[in-house]
Enzyme design. Sequence first.
Site, mmCIF file in Angstrom:
data_model
loop_
_atom_site.group_PDB
_atom_site.id
_atom_site.type_symbol
_atom_site.label_atom_id
_atom_site.label_comp_id
_atom_site.label_asym_id
_atom_site.label_seq_id
_atom_site.Cartn_x
_atom_site.Cartn_y
_atom_site.Cartn_z
ATOM 1 N N GLU A 87 -9.710 -9.916 17.811
ATOM 2 C CA GLU A 87 -10.686 -10.949 18.133
ATOM 3 C C GLU A 87 -11.274 -10.791 19.528
ATOM 4 O O GLU A 87 -12.361 -11.297 19.803
ATOM 5 C CB GLU A 87 -10.063 -12.335 17.938
ATOM 6 C CG GLU A 87 -9.825 -12.629 16.459
ATOM 7 C CD GLU A 87 -9.259 -14.004 16.195
ATOM 8 O OE1 GLU A 87 -8.840 -14.684 17.151
ATOM 9 O OE2 GLU A 87 -9.242 -14.399 15.010
ATOM 10 N N GLU B 38 11.549 -2.753 13.147
ATOM 11 C CA GLU B 38 11.757 -3.380 14.450
ATOM 12 C C GLU B 38 13.050 -2.922 15.117
ATOM 13 O O GLU B 38 13.239 -3.102 16.312
ATOM 14 C CB GLU B 38 11.737 -4.901 14.325
ATOM 15 C CG GLU B 38 12.985 -5.535 13.768
ATOM 16 C CD GLU B 38 12.943 -7.053 13.873
ATOM 17 O OE1 GLU B 38 13.918 -7.616 14.403
ATOM 18 O OE2 GLU B 38 11.962 -7.666 13.440
#
Length: 304
Positions: free
Chosen positions: A90, A121
């Site tokens: 964005e 992870e």
Amino acid sequence: METVRNDPGLGELVTEAWDPAHADLDLRSTSELVALMNEADATVAAAVARAHDALVSAIDAIAHRFEAGGRIVYVGAGTSGRLALVDAVECQSTFAISPGRVVTLLAGGTGSPAAAQEHAEDDAEAGAREVRELTVGSGDVVVGISASGRTPYVMGALEEAGRAGALTVAVVCVAGSELARLADHDVAVVVGGELIAGSTRLKAGTAQKLVLNTISTVTMVRVGKTFGNLMVDVVATNEKLRGRVRRIVGLATGEADDRVDEALRAAGGDAKVAIVSLLEGIDADSARERLARAQGVVRKALES
């Protein structure tokens, strides 16, 4: 949500706390559940406010490096990484940031299924390797996001970034985290346990979203990507955004619609050029030259 490893220390983290008062959660009515969610969410903004000074310090340092040409590199796993990815994307449309200036390293990669991302992870070396592959250097900023403050992938990345001389920031939801010890700046937003124990996509995720919004937005304001509170660098790629650019130029200059339209046509749709042209009474080429000398900052172009 971050995966729960077979680690006896994990259960001691505030992000994993279990509230016996909610042991009958699955027996509650929909109305009660919605109210409980809302009550929990209402505590998040106050937790972010308590991190005010840490955020100010981190953002000033981030803005300094970004203005000098450095990159902002978000690193995260699971929910944390996906929230960072949204923020990075964005920045391009909201502030016309060139691709590659604000990027995200997501454990497992953006194209992997969620389960594979969660598994990835645990790989600290992957985090370090991806930082090296991105050729992170002393001019860059690496922001590690982890609710628990101990995600191996993020820790590996932040440690490698520190070795490369990058500015490092930890965005976590626990105090005194392992990740914070690797970082130049520790932004700890302690929101406590979740309504569903350990589901850190809830309050912790909301807190991380608020912090990332603050980091990116305030950084862009500091480097001149707005004029007042107007998005003068917005990229007009559709009819809605073209209408927004027209309104932005009108609000910034106070000019009538016909004058705004004329200035935007001359400026090739560039809001900043149109604004400087109208406010200074100069043509689009002269406005463009003013902006170039002012490194694209409208306020500086008007003062020159």
